[in-house]
Design an enzyme around this catalytic site. Structure first.
Site, short mmCIF file in Angstrom:
data_model
loop_
_atom_site.label_atom_id
_atom_site.label_comp_id
_atom_site.label_asym_id
_atom_site.label_seq_id
_atom_site.Cartn_x
_atom_site.Cartn_y
_atom_site.Cartn_z
N ASP A 119 54.76 37.56 58.55
CA ASP A 119 54.69 38.14 60.39
C ASP A 119 55.29 39.67 60.29
OD1 ASP A 119 56.50 36.54 62.36
OD2 ASP A 119 56.42 38.49 62.92
N ASN A 120 54.51 40.55 61.53
CA ASN A 120 54.74 41.46 61.62
C ASN A 120 55.82 42.15 62.42
OD1 ASN A 120 53.24 41.45 63.87
ND2 ASN A 120 51.33 42.68 63.62
N ALA B 24 50.66 35.19 67.50
CA ALA B 24 49.56 35.08 68.43
C ALA B 24 50.54 36.48 69.77
CB ALA B 24 48.75 33.97 69.36
N THR C 274 46.27 26.28 73.20
CA THR C 274 47.47 25.80 74.45
C THR C 274 46.56 25.13 75.48
OG1 THR C 274 48.01 27.57 76.26
CG2 THR C 274 46.61 28.53 75.00
N TYR D 180 43.75 35.35 77.81
CA TYR D 180 44.49 34.53 76.48
C TYR D 180 44.17 32.61 76.14
CZ TYR D 180 48.57 31.16 75.11
OH TYR D 180 49.29 30.72 73.93
N LEU E 23 59.63 31.73 82.34
CA LEU E 23 60.75 30.80 83.66
C LEU E 23 62.55 29.98 83.62
CD1 LEU E 23 61.05 29.90 86.38
CD2 LEU E 23 59.91 27.60 85.98
N PHE F 64 57.36 32.55 91.31
CA PHE F 64 55.61 33.56 91.65
C PHE F 64 54.42 32.07 92.09
CE2 PHE F 64 57.49 36.07 87.96
CZ PHE F 64 57.15 37.01 88.23
N ARG G 213 51.73 34.78 90.81
CA ARG G 213 51.09 35.87 89.64
C ARG G 213 49.15 35.44 89.14
NH1 ARG G 213 54.68 33.95 84.07
NH2 ARG G 213 53.52 32.70 84.20
N ASP H 292 47.58 32.51 86.82
CA ASP H 292 48.58 30.72 86.66
C ASP H 292 47.37 29.87 87.66
OD1 ASP H 292 50.70 31.50 85.62
OD2 ASP H 292 51.71 31.82 87.12
N1 UFG Z 1 57.49 31.27 86.97
C1 UFG Z 1 58.03 32.07 88.07
N2 UFG Z 1 59.27 32.77 87.40
C2 UFG Z 1 59.41 33.91 86.52
C3 UFG Z 1 58.78 32.79 84.95
C4 UFG Z 1 57.95 32.20 85.13
O1 UFG Z 1 57.93 31.45 89.29
O2 UFG Z 1 60.22 33.88 86.42
C5 UFG Z 1 56.57 30.13 86.85
C6 UFG Z 1 54.81 31.32 86.59
O3 UFG Z 1 54.45 31.24 87.51
C7 UFG Z 1 54.13 29.94 86.44
C8 UFG Z 1 55.89 28.96 85.72
O4 UFG Z 1 56.89 29.40 86.28
O5 UFG Z 1 54.17 29.32 87.08
C9 UFG Z 1 55.30 29.02 84.13
O6 UFG Z 1 56.06 29.94 83.83
P1 UFG Z 1 55.66 30.39 82.11
O7 UFG Z 1 55.34 32.30 82.03
O8 UFG Z 1 57.39 30.21 81.74
O9 UFG Z 1 55.34 29.43 81.63
P2 UFG Z 1 53.09 29.71 81.84
O10 UFG Z 1 52.91 28.59 82.00
O11 UFG Z 1 52.19 30.16 82.12
O12 UFG Z 1 52.42 30.13 80.33
C10 UFG Z 1 53.05 28.94 79.60
C11 UFG Z 1 52.79 30.45 77.78
C12 UFG Z 1 51.90 30.38 77.43
C13 UFG Z 1 51.03 28.92 77.47
C14 UFG Z 1 51.40 28.20 78.38
C15 UFG Z 1 50.42 26.74 78.88
O13 UFG Z 1 52.99 31.78 78.12
O14 UFG Z 1 51.93 30.70 75.97
O15 UFG Z 1 52.71 28.21 79.04
O16 UFG Z 1 51.31 26.00 80.24
F1 UFG Z 1 49.80 28.57 77.11
#
Ligand code: UFG
Length: 323
Positions: free
Chosen positions: A31-32, A75, A117, A141, A188, A206, A276, A279
């Site tokens: 791991d870096n 990653a 993913t 991603y 989230l 979001f 965001r 999404d």
């Molecule tokens: N969200 C909010 N407020 C926040 C954070 C997130 O409303 O403060 C929303 C996002 O817009 C999204 C949902 O909550 O609709 C989930 O967001 P996350 O950032 O928790 O997770 P993601 O679904 O964007 O992504 C995560 C990982 C990825 C993976 C993906 C699979 O970061 O590596 O899940 O769905 F690929």
């Protein structure tokens, strides 16, 4: 087995390393520490501080470890960031991953397990999503992970490198020892728990105009200890291919916030923000293939239990890891 784990200091990797060691495997973590934390590496593991961009360092570490299997977590994994800095995602997730694959072939590694993913699918034609759905990512991603999946197919074909690629849905929760600490937190559940801990005043939502019952995005949250178990099952000979890992239940952003309020007993004020970029509205797994072919069965399928373990960890580590 001797297992070589990249990204073993990161969120999902740290718990997988812990579970591999509990199951009797010997583990080397590579791991870096750009995303990971030294104190998230189980003390029983051998630690190598190096970067996947350094081909020679990977070769040396792999040889020294006597690796029979490689589990590749390392990653960049933020959908939002990938929409502003795509080069980082293709360089690290594809380019540096190739260094690891070539070293694995050279060292005659028997099994390669890859963290893919559900973001490789993009907005799905139907949910729950099976592995055979078309993959049309809508962010760099997801695209970078899909590219690496394609590379794996060719390495299997040409170099006979057996692989398992797991398409994780939304990793969440914590073990007693290890949990989620990103230096910049965008996920989230940890963001909501920060409000419950009194470290933030409100949680942002979001997008409230998605085509979902309450207008917010729906995701399938899966406990990291359950993800870890799938990796251990994948090490058995003959297990190969692509597998979704999720619980098959979707929860909206508002439902997750409500679950966090119930678990913590704290009110979480929210503020509605625009969507965001990148999404997809709804991602929910069909994981029957992992159940049937790997014998995988999640131990923590309930959202409240998942949030409960995360809350337990964040209460014990309010500032996350020290490093
Ligand atoms: N969200 C909010 N407020 C926040 C954070 C997130 O409303 O403060 C929303 C996002 O817009 C999204 C949902 O909550 O609709 C989930 O967001 P996350 O950032 O928790 O997770 P993601 O679904 O964007 O992504 C995560 C990982 C990825 C993976 C993906 C699979 O970061 O590596 O899940 O769905 F690929």
């Amino acid at each position: 087995m001797n297992v070589f784990v990249t990204g073993g200091a990161g969120y999902i990797g740290s718990v997988c390393v812990e579970e591999l060691l509990n199951a009797g495997h010997a583990v080397t973590v590579f791991d870096n520490l750009t995303e990971g934390h030294r104190s998230a590496v189980d003390r029983r593991a051998t630690f190598v501080h190096a970067c996947l961009s350094d081909r020679a360092a990977i070769g040396d570490a792999l040889k020294k470890s006597g690796a029979e299997a490689v589990i590749h977590f390392a990653a960049n994994a933020l959908v939002g960031e990938s929409m502003t800095n795509p080069g980082k995602y293709f360089r690290n997730n594809v380019g540096s991953g190739l260094n690891l694959l070539d070293a694995a072939v050279e060292c005659r590694v028997q099994k390669f397990v890859f963290s893919s993913t559900c973001a490789t699918y993009g907005p799905p034609e139907r949910v729950p999503m099976t592995e055979d759905l078309p993959q049309r990512p809508i962010n760099p991603y997801g695209e970078s992970k899909l590219m690496f999946e394609q590379v794996l197919k060719w390495y299997r074909e040409i170099h006979k490198l057996e692989f398992v690629a797991f398409r994780y849905f939304n990793a969440a929760g914590a073990s007693a020892q290890f949990g989620e600490h990103h230096r910049i937190e965008t996920h989230l559940i940890p963001n909501v728990l920060k409000v419950a801990l009194g470290q933030a005043r409100q949680c942002e939502i979001f997008g409230t105009d998605y085509p979902t019952p309450d207008g917010t995005c729906i995701r399938d949250y899966i406990h990291i200890a359950d993800l870890a178990q799938a990796h251990i099952l994948a090490l058995a000979p003959g297990r190969a291919g692509f597998f979704n890992l999720g619980n098959g239940e979707g929860y909206s952003v508002r439902e997750v916030i409500r679950a966090c309020e119930e678990v913590t007993g704290k009110k979480v004020p929210t503020v509605e923000q625009p969507r965001r970029p990148g999404d997809p509205p709804r991602l929910v797994a069909a994981a029957a293939k992992a159940f049937n072919e790997l014998g995988w069965k999640p131990k923590f399928p309930k959202l409240h239990d998942i949030v409960g373990t995360a809350w337990g960890w964040h209460q014990k580590h309010p500032s996350g890891y020290a490093d």
